[in-house]
Motif scaffolding. Structure first.
Motif, mmCIF file in Angstrom:
data_model
loop_
_atom_site.group_PDB
_atom_site.id
_atom_site.type_symbol
_atom_site.label_atom_id
_atom_site.label_comp_id
_atom_site.label_asym_id
_atom_site.label_seq_id
_atom_site.Cartn_x
_atom_site.Cartn_y
_atom_site.Cartn_z
ATOM 1 N N THR A 159 0.830 -1.197 0.000
ATOM 2 C CA THR A 159 0.000 0.000 0.000
ATOM 3 C C THR A 159 0.864 1.246 0.000
ATOM 4 N N GLN A 160 1.949 1.228 0.782
ATOM 5 C CA GLN A 160 2.839 2.371 0.818
ATOM 6 C C GLN A 160 3.448 2.617 -0.546
ATOM 7 N N GLN B 144 2.096 1.961 -3.357
ATOM 8 C CA GLN B 144 1.050 2.501 -4.223
ATOM 9 C C GLN B 144 0.780 3.966 -3.905
ATOM 10 N N ARG B 145 0.738 4.313 -2.642
ATOM 11 C CA ARG B 145 0.443 5.683 -2.243
ATOM 12 C C ARG B 145 1.632 6.613 -2.467
ATOM 13 N N LEU C 88 -2.137 10.084 7.380
ATOM 14 C CA LEU C 88 -1.465 9.661 6.152
ATOM 15 C C LEU C 88 -0.903 8.256 6.289
ATOM 16 N N LEU D 211 -3.710 5.904 5.773
ATOM 17 C CA LEU D 211 -4.104 5.817 4.368
ATOM 18 C C LEU D 211 -3.085 5.064 3.509
ATOM 19 N N GLY D 212 -1.950 4.721 4.124
ATOM 20 C CA GLY D 212 -0.986 3.914 3.396
ATOM 21 C C GLY D 212 0.175 4.658 2.781
ATOM 22 N N PHE D 213 0.329 5.930 3.098
ATOM 23 C CA PHE D 213 1.499 6.666 2.621
ATOM 24 C C PHE D 213 2.729 6.237 3.415
ATOM 25 N N THR E 48 -4.385 13.720 -2.508
ATOM 26 C CA THR E 48 -5.010 12.562 -3.159
ATOM 27 C C THR E 48 -5.929 12.926 -4.318
#
Length: 292
Positions: free
Chosen positions: A5-6, A8-9, A29, A32-34, A247
């Motif tokens: 996920t990281q 992707q973000r 953040l 949210l996967g950052f 985003t």
């Protein structure tokens, strides 16, 4: 799953990550996967973020008013993200110098501009190569005082006004590289920033001549009362604006975050004397007697 996920973000750097808004933004953040790089000035603050939020957070120890410190931080982040770059830079670090401009020591005014303006420019310069790689987004945290100067917050107002214009210039200059730029203007938040500014102001006022300080005593008391009675909001409203700007495919250039911030646009349109009168009433200064 978290690593995927990281990836992707993407990676984001937040300055002032140990403060109220900064810490809330780091938390959201990360959720949210950052991949979050948290700019802090003390190693203990970085450890606290990892302990209280997530071990995934990468603290980066640096001072935004020190060029060598910034350069070292840029090297650390560059080694970590490589050619992927940064998808976001949130210039959140800030401070408030309060008081009548006549009484504020010039070194305090310089510090106000070093932190709120020059530091943001220096950090942006250092991390632009990484932002260019990812066609990332810059978010500058300003304040309503950048739009309308507030009495007894003149140093803060001047620094935030400068940041507003710097942001406008960056937005145009970086557009050809696919880097977008937003500015967020939060209202009064539930953070410790005003407590810190009041304590700092009290320290430098102790060095002033008593007769000079006495001239401003009624006004200072009125302003202190007005600031203490502010309706404070959760930093979450600012975090929501940060998230949207990072985003959204079409981020806003300017975000107003919090109750009453929309009135600033109206105040800007009013004649100077009318605006002055409204601000004096808002700060409890309308009935302050003239000094003969």
């Amino acid at each position: 799953m978290a690593t995927m996920t990281q990836a992707q973000r993407g990676a984001v750097l937040i300055t002032g990550a140990a403060g109220g808004i900064g810490m809330a933004a780091v938390r959201r953040l990360d959720e949210l996967g950052f991949r979050v790089f948290a700019g802090v000035r003390k190693s203990s603050d970085g450890e606290r973020l990892q302990r209280e939020i997530s071990a995934r957070i990468t603290p980066v120890l640096f001072d935004i008013t020190d060029d060598a410190s910034i350069a070292q931080a840029a090297e650390i982040v560059t080694r970590a993200v490589g050619e992927v770059g940064l998808v976001g830079l949130v210039n959140n670090a800030g401070m408030i110098v309060e008081g009548p401009l006549e009484l504020i020591p010039t070194d305090e005014i310089r510090k106000q501009f070093e932190v709120n303006v020059i530091g943001h420019i220096a950090v942006t310069q250092a991390f632009l190569p990484l932002l260019r790689k990812a066609k990332g987004h810059i978010v500058n945290i300003s304040a309503p005082t950048g739009q309308v100067a507030m009495p007894y917050l003149g140093a803060l107002s001047g620094s935030k006004a400068a940041l507003e214009f710097v942001t406008d210039a960056l937005r145009s200059e970086l557009r050809p590289f696919g880097i977008s730029v937003s500015i967020i203007e939060p209202g009064a938040m539930q953070t410790d920033i005003f407590k810190k500014s009041a304590a700092s102001a009290q320290q430098f006022r102790q060095r002033l001549p008593g007769e000079l300080l006495q001239l401003y005593a009624p006004a200072l008391a009125a302003v202190a009362k007005a600031l203490a009675n502010q309706r404070l909001e959760s930093p979450g409203v600012v975090v929501a604006a940060i998230v949207h700007s990072l985003t959204s495919r079409s981020p806003k250039t300017r975000y107003l975050a919090g109750r009453g911030t929309g009135m600033i646009a109206v105040l800007r349109l009013l004649p100077d004397h009318v605006r002055d009168g409204l601000l004096l009433r808002a700060f409890g200064l309308a009935n302050t007697r003239r000094v003969s």
